[in-house]
Design a protein around this motif. Structure first.
Motif, short mmCIF file in Angstrom:
data_model
loop_
_atom_site.label_atom_id
_atom_site.label_comp_id
_atom_site.label_asym_id
_atom_site.label_seq_id
_atom_site.Cartn_x
_atom_site.Cartn_y
_atom_site.Cartn_z
N ALA A 34 -4.11 1.96 15.86
CA ALA A 34 -3.57 1.30 14.68
C ALA A 34 -4.67 0.98 13.67
N LYS A 35 -5.83 0.58 14.17
CA LYS A 35 -6.93 0.22 13.28
C LYS A 35 -7.42 1.43 12.49
N LYS A 36 -7.58 2.55 13.19
CA LYS A 36 -8.09 3.77 12.56
C LYS A 36 -7.11 4.31 11.52
N VAL A 37 -5.83 4.33 11.86
CA VAL A 37 -4.81 4.82 10.95
C VAL A 37 -4.67 3.89 9.75
N SER A 38 -4.65 2.59 9.99
CA SER A 38 -4.51 1.62 8.90
C SER A 38 -5.70 1.67 7.95
N PHE A 41 -5.45 4.89 5.84
CA PHE A 41 -4.41 4.74 4.82
C PHE A 41 -4.89 3.83 3.69
N ALA A 42 -5.49 2.71 4.05
CA ALA A 42 -5.95 1.75 3.04
C ALA A 42 -6.99 2.36 2.12
N ILE A 43 -7.90 3.16 2.67
CA ILE A 43 -8.92 3.80 1.83
C ILE A 43 -8.27 4.81 0.90
N GLY A 44 -7.39 5.65 1.44
CA GLY A 44 -6.72 6.65 0.60
C GLY A 44 -5.87 6.03 -0.49
N PHE A 45 -5.14 4.99 -0.14
CA PHE A 45 -4.27 4.31 -1.10
C PHE A 45 -5.09 3.58 -2.15
N GLY A 46 -6.14 2.89 -1.71
CA GLY A 46 -6.98 2.15 -2.65
C GLY A 46 -7.73 3.06 -3.61
N ALA A 76 -5.56 8.86 5.55
CA ALA A 76 -6.12 8.65 4.22
C ALA A 76 -5.46 9.58 3.21
N ILE A 77 -5.21 10.81 3.62
CA ILE A 77 -4.54 11.76 2.73
C ILE A 77 -3.11 11.32 2.46
N ILE A 78 -2.43 10.85 3.50
CA ILE A 78 -1.06 10.35 3.33
C ILE A 78 -1.05 9.13 2.41
N GLY A 79 -2.00 8.22 2.58
CA GLY A 79 -2.11 7.06 1.71
C GLY A 79 -2.34 7.46 0.27
N ASN A 80 -3.15 8.48 0.07
CA ASN A 80 -3.42 8.98 -1.27
C ASN A 80 -2.17 9.59 -1.89
N VAL A 81 -1.43 10.35 -1.10
CA VAL A 81 -0.19 10.97 -1.60
C VAL A 81 0.84 9.89 -1.94
N ILE A 82 0.98 8.91 -1.08
CA ILE A 82 1.94 7.83 -1.34
C ILE A 82 1.52 7.05 -2.59
N GLY A 83 0.22 6.87 -2.79
CA GLY A 83 -0.26 6.23 -4.01
C GLY A 83 0.10 7.03 -5.25
N LYS A 84 0.03 8.37 -5.14
CA LYS A 84 0.38 9.23 -6.26
C LYS A 84 1.86 9.15 -6.59
N ILE A 85 2.71 9.28 -5.57
CA ILE A 85 4.14 9.33 -5.85
C ILE A 85 4.74 7.96 -6.14
N SER A 86 3.97 6.90 -5.91
CA SER A 86 4.46 5.56 -6.24
C SER A 86 4.28 5.24 -7.72
N PHE A 87 3.46 6.03 -8.41
CA PHE A 87 3.15 5.82 -9.83
C PHE A 87 2.49 4.47 -10.09
N TYR A 155 -3.50 -2.15 4.34
CA TYR A 155 -4.07 -2.12 5.70
C TYR A 155 -3.23 -2.94 6.66
N PHE A 156 -2.93 -4.17 6.25
CA PHE A 156 -2.16 -5.05 7.15
C PHE A 156 -0.72 -4.59 7.31
N LEU A 157 -0.11 -4.08 6.24
CA LEU A 157 1.26 -3.58 6.35
C LEU A 157 1.35 -2.37 7.28
N VAL A 158 0.44 -1.42 7.11
CA VAL A 158 0.47 -0.23 7.96
C VAL A 158 0.16 -0.59 9.40
#
Length: 192
Positions: A34-38, A41-46, A76-87, A155-158
């Motif tokens: 969970a720590k590694k995935v979170s 994701f947080a890095i990609g999204f941020g 991280a890639i998924i977080g980045n994609v979600i950041g893109k499609i969230s506008f 990070y905390f949500l994921v």
């Protein structure tokens, strides 16, 4: 006989929702704890928050940053994609400049309020370029702050949803194993 199958067309919002759901399912099934995935994701999204203000140059540090933090690259890639499609980067962009000005106020020593003019630039006047870059610094500072805040929140949500899904998955596996065991007992009893 040749049959044409018509594909069901979805509205834009339905496609965006389906993309969110697909990427979220992929995220929760990513390998690693969970720590590694979170963290990934947080890095990609941020980092997605500063893509517009850096003209996509932030992707130069994307992979090294994920590796140094020991986060999950797929997450991280998924977080980045979600950041893109969230506008969100586009929606937060107007708010970034005032926040950047609060943190790094323009005291008049760098640049002035000269509007950008290509004609002045060709004549060698760089004041408009300095003013433009200085305004870009404010946006970069504001978007970096948004990226840090949203990265920490994500990070905390994921982490929470990853652990919750992991528990559900373990319960489903345990129930299937118990069902198989009961079926084997019933089959043995009917054979005897």
């Amino acid at each position: 006989m040749h049959m044409n199958k018509k594909k069901k067309k979805h509205h834009v919002f339905q496609r965006i929702g389906r993309a969110f759901k697909l990427n979220f399912i992929k995220l929760l099934r990513s390998p690693g704890g969970a720590k590694k995935v979170s963290l990934g994701f947080a890095i990609g999204f941020g980092l997605e928050m500063v893509v517009l203000s850096t003209a996509s140059l932030v992707y130069i540090v994307f992979l090294p940053l994920v590796r140094m933090a020991k986060g999950s690259l797929p997450a991280a890639i998924i977080g980045n994609v979600i950041g893109k499609i969230s506008f969100l980067p586009v929606l937060l962009l107007p708010l970034a400049k005032p926040i950047g000005k609060l943190i790094y106020p323009n005291n008049g020593s760098i640049g002035n309020k000269t509007p950008f003019s290509f004609e002045q630039l060709m004549q060698g006047d760089l004041h408009s370029v300095v003013s433009l870059l200085h305004g870009g610094v404010h946006v970069l500072i504001g978007m970096t702050i948004f990226g840090i805040i949203l990265g920490i929140i994500s990070y905390f949500l994921v982490h929470y949803f990853y652990e919750k899904e992991k528990k559900k998955r373990l319960i489903r596996i345990r129930d299937k194993q118990a069902l198989r065991k009961n079926n084997l007992v019933i089959i043995d009893a009917t054979n005897n």
